[in-house]
Scaffold this motif. Structure first.
Motif, mmCIF file in Angstrom:
data_model
loop_
_atom_site.group_PDB
_atom_site.id
_atom_site.type_symbol
_atom_site.label_atom_id
_atom_site.label_comp_id
_atom_site.label_asym_id
_atom_site.label_seq_id
_atom_site.Cartn_x
_atom_site.Cartn_y
_atom_site.Cartn_z
ATOM 1 N N ASP A 139 -2.115 -3.118 -6.031
ATOM 2 C CA ASP A 139 -3.137 -3.069 -7.068
ATOM 3 C C ASP A 139 -2.666 -3.784 -8.336
ATOM 4 O OD1 ASP A 139 -5.074 -1.764 -5.630
ATOM 5 O OD2 ASP A 139 -4.606 0.233 -6.400
ATOM 6 N N ASP A 140 -1.418 -3.512 -8.720
ATOM 7 C CA ASP A 140 -0.871 -4.185 -9.897
ATOM 8 C C ASP A 140 -0.714 -5.681 -9.652
ATOM 9 O OD1 ASP A 140 -0.753 -1.803 -11.233
ATOM 10 O OD2 ASP A 140 1.369 -1.973 -11.780
ATOM 11 N N LEU A 167 -5.471 -4.040 1.673
ATOM 12 C CA LEU A 167 -5.658 -3.705 0.263
ATOM 13 C C LEU A 167 -6.067 -4.943 -0.525
ATOM 14 C CD1 LEU A 167 -5.425 -1.664 -2.076
ATOM 15 C CD2 LEU A 167 -3.004 -2.252 -2.236
ATOM 16 N N ARG A 168 -5.441 -6.059 -0.228
ATOM 17 C CA ARG A 168 -5.740 -7.302 -0.955
ATOM 18 C C ARG A 168 -7.188 -7.741 -0.717
ATOM 19 N NH1 ARG A 168 -2.055 -10.888 -3.242
ATOM 20 N NH2 ARG A 168 -2.849 -12.984 -3.632
ATOM 21 N N THR A 204 -9.288 1.372 2.299
ATOM 22 C CA THR A 204 -9.024 -0.037 2.631
ATOM 23 C C THR A 204 -9.341 -0.371 4.086
ATOM 24 O OG1 THR A 204 -6.697 0.448 3.153
ATOM 25 C CG2 THR A 204 -7.204 -0.167 0.880
ATOM 26 N N ARG A 243 0.517 1.865 -3.742
ATOM 27 C CA ARG A 243 -0.469 0.858 -4.154
ATOM 28 C C ARG A 243 0.117 -0.146 -5.159
ATOM 29 N NH1 ARG A 243 -5.694 3.232 -3.083
ATOM 30 N NH2 ARG A 243 -5.639 3.488 -0.825
ATOM 31 N N ARG A 284 -9.591 -5.394 -2.670
ATOM 32 C CA ARG A 284 -9.638 -5.653 -4.110
ATOM 33 C C ARG A 284 -10.275 -7.016 -4.430
ATOM 34 N NH1 ARG A 284 -9.136 -1.087 -4.103
ATOM 35 N NH2 ARG A 284 -7.394 0.209 -4.829
ATOM 36 N N HIS A 290 -2.421 -7.584 -7.716
ATOM 37 C CA HIS A 290 -3.726 -8.237 -7.742
ATOM 38 C C HIS A 290 -4.275 -8.337 -9.152
ATOM 39 C CE1 HIS A 290 -8.205 -8.224 -7.480
ATOM 40 N NE2 HIS A 290 -7.942 -9.227 -6.672
ATOM 41 N N ASN A 292 0.819 -1.206 0.000
ATOM 42 C CA ASN A 292 0.000 0.000 0.000
ATOM 43 C C ASN A 292 0.857 1.262 0.000
ATOM 44 O OD1 ASN A 292 -2.607 1.019 -0.102
ATOM 45 N ND2 ASN A 292 -2.801 1.200 2.120
#
Length: 282
Positions: free
Chosen positions: A42-43, A165-166, A255, A39, A169, A45, A13
């Motif tokens: 994000d990529d 974050l995981r 998050t 983040r 998402r 995931h 994050n």
């Protein structure tokens, strides 16, 4: 004399810098802190790897942090990479970029190493630690749990890919998410945390940005009941509206529900309240 050190911490994050002075007895005096939301998770995931744009951004931030550290004339500078280095298919490429931009060593921590270091950092800041202490480090991409004694250190350490974050998402989607999504996330988290069979602690500390943000809202000590109430609020109200008056950034608010669900399940599994720790990985 004290040794001045700098740690660049690259997580899923955020990227963080800590510049500190460490005495011969191990006392740590913070000299400067910096934070930047990257983040990278994000990529990881979406793509399974870190894209070129995020790699370049991570390198730029690391270069800036290293410049700040060297201006402070630190004796040692090191970069540690947590979940992105373990979970991304091109984690080695991330390491090369960070090493080139900082001209300093880069270490990818295993989940177990991350849990041990978080335990050591959190327990070191306790004035009178009890006999058995558990420390949970909730990051963006993973969650670690370590249990041990001040005399012998952490003896039981586990890591799960259950970061705030995981979870956001993977399971939650919108802001606020539907009750069906929250129920599914809760069930999946419970299924994963069920593999934990930790020793019973006298005290459980939680560390990481999400834990600190939750502490600002519900108090530094909280249990399943307070987390259930927060979950209900975040399920019916936009996160920023809930957090804006508590000094929580919009990036962190996004998050917060995912992190609250993970901590809620940990509190139930351990059978104790959780207390926001004053130390941690860095």
């Amino acid at each position: 004399p004290p040794v001045d050190v700098a740690i660049v911490d690259i997580g899923s994050n955020t990227a963080r810098l800590l510049v500190a002075s460490v005495s011969e007895t191990g006392e740590v005096v913070q000299l400067r802190r910096e934070r930047r939301y990257l983040r990278l998770g994000d990529d990881v995931h979406a793509l399974g790897r870190i894209g070129a744009e995020k790699l370049a951004e991570a390198g730029e931030v690391a270069r800036r942090f290293a410049r700040i550290a060297r201006r402070a004339r630190v004796d040692r500078l090191e970069t540690v990479v947590t979940a992105p280095g373990r979970q991304a298919a091109n984690g080695d490429e991330l390491v090369r970029v960070l090493a080139d931009e900082t001209a300093a060593p880069v270490v990818v921590l295993s989940g177990e190493d991350e849990g041990r270091l978080a335990w050591e950092g959190a327990v070191a800041r306790m004035a009178e630690p009890p006999e058995v202490v558990a420390v949970s480090d909730l990051g963006g991409g993973s969650c670690e749990l370590a249990v041990g004694t001040p005399a012998l250190g952490p003896a039981w350490v586990r890591s799960l890919d259950l970061g705030a974050l995981r979870v956001t998402r993977e399971y939650l989607g919108g802001d606020p998410p539907s009750r069906k999504r929250v129920a599914h996330a809760r069930a999946r988290i419970a299924e994963l945390v069920a593999i934990f069979e930790p020793p019973s602690p006298d005290t459980t500390l939680v560390v990481g940005g999400t834990a600190r943000a939750i502490g600002r809202i519900v108090g530094r000590r909280f249990g399943a009941r307070e987390l259930d109430d927060l979950t209900e609020t975040l399920t019916t109200t936009r996160a920023e509206k809930v957090t804006s008056s508590h000094g929580v950034t919009a990036e962190r608010a996004h998050t917060l529900l995912g992190g609250a669900l993970v901590l809620d399940e940990l509190a139930r599994r351990l059978g104790t309240d959780l207390e926001v720790g004053r130390g941690g990985l860095r």
